[in-house]
Design a protein around this motif. Structure first.
Motif, short mmCIF file in Angstrom:
data_model
loop_
_atom_site.label_atom_id
_atom_site.label_comp_id
_atom_site.label_asym_id
_atom_site.label_seq_id
_atom_site.Cartn_x
_atom_site.Cartn_y
_atom_site.Cartn_z
N ALA A 15 40.09 -52.94 110.65
CA ALA A 15 41.39 -52.71 110.02
C ALA A 15 42.08 -51.48 110.62
N VAL A 16 41.32 -50.40 110.80
CA VAL A 16 41.89 -49.18 111.38
C VAL A 16 42.27 -49.41 112.84
N PHE A 17 41.41 -50.12 113.57
CA PHE A 17 41.70 -50.39 114.99
C PHE A 17 42.99 -51.20 115.13
N PHE A 18 43.11 -52.28 114.37
CA PHE A 18 44.30 -53.13 114.49
C PHE A 18 45.54 -52.39 114.01
N TYR A 19 45.40 -51.56 112.98
CA TYR A 19 46.55 -50.79 112.51
C TYR A 19 47.08 -49.89 113.61
N ASN A 20 46.20 -49.14 114.24
CA ASN A 20 46.62 -48.25 115.33
C ASN A 20 47.19 -49.03 116.51
#
Length: 214
Positions: free
Chosen positions: A176-181
């Motif tokens: 989730a954090v990777f895709f958000y960034n």
């Protein structure tokens, strides 16, 4: 260990993981499609030989850049039809700039949909997993106390099972954090492209007004 609470926690984390991947794949396809369409539109638009031909290429074009261009042509026509009104006071580039920026901001808001959800999952999933771990440890210690046995096997087994919840929570949060960034970086690129198109469109509008007046 209270299996009902643990099952709820693990089930929730699995649902969040599925939601993250579905949303990420959807936005990946959406962004790729938007990028391809904008690139194709730019190629056609800038290959136009005059203002009228460029306008014809923009009609009913739903791409991001096409929407901005359509908004620009509408305001441009209003400016020519009533240049002395207070609404259209000033140079044509000054009159066009704000409506074009507003349209770009509207498009950016549409592109940002789903990012808040990814950010929320990235920040909450570890805590949900930690809650499951704490609850599992509490239940394990309660069971050990009731049994009156405190051997390594009695302690390590239940606590090890409880720690799985934290591991799953972290595993859910990382994508989730990777895709958000990743999507934030794509939005910055899209915003830069739209700003560049707006500047070029304003330059063309100024040149066209001079040509019409002459």
């Amino acid at each position: 260990m209270n299996l009902n609470i643990m099952n709820v926690v693990l089930g929730l984390l699995i649902l969040l993981s599925v939601f993250t991947w579905v949303l990420a794949l959807y936005k990946l396809l959406q962004n790729r499609k938007a990028f391809q369409h904008d690139r194709a539109f730019s190629k056609v638009f800038w290959s136009s030989t005059n203002w009228d031909e460029a306008r014809a290429n923009v009609v009913e074009n739903g791409t991001h850049l096409g929407q901005i261009a359509n908004a620009g042509f509408v305001v441009y026509d209003e400016y020519l039809s009533n240049p002395h009104s207070l609404r259209h006071a000033g140079e044509v580039n000054e009159v066009l700039e704000r409506p074009l920026q507003q349209k770009a901001e509207e498009i950016m808001c549409q592109c940002e949909r789903g990012l808040n959800e990814l950010a929320s999952i990235g920040s909450l999933a570890p805590f949900i997993g930690l809650f499951g771990t704490v609850w599992g440890i509490m239940e394990a210690l309660k069971s050990i106390g009731e049994s009156g046995q405190a051997s390594i096997d009695m302690v390590a087994g239940p606590i090890g099972e409880a720690l799985i919840s934290t591991a799953i929570g972290i595993a859910v949060a990382l994508p989730a954090v990777f895709f958000y960034n990743y999507f934030i970086r794509q939005l910055r690129v899209a915003s830069t492209n739209m700003d560049g198109f707006i500047n070029d469109f304003l330059r063309l509008a100024v040149a066209e007004v001079k040509r019409v007046k002459n």
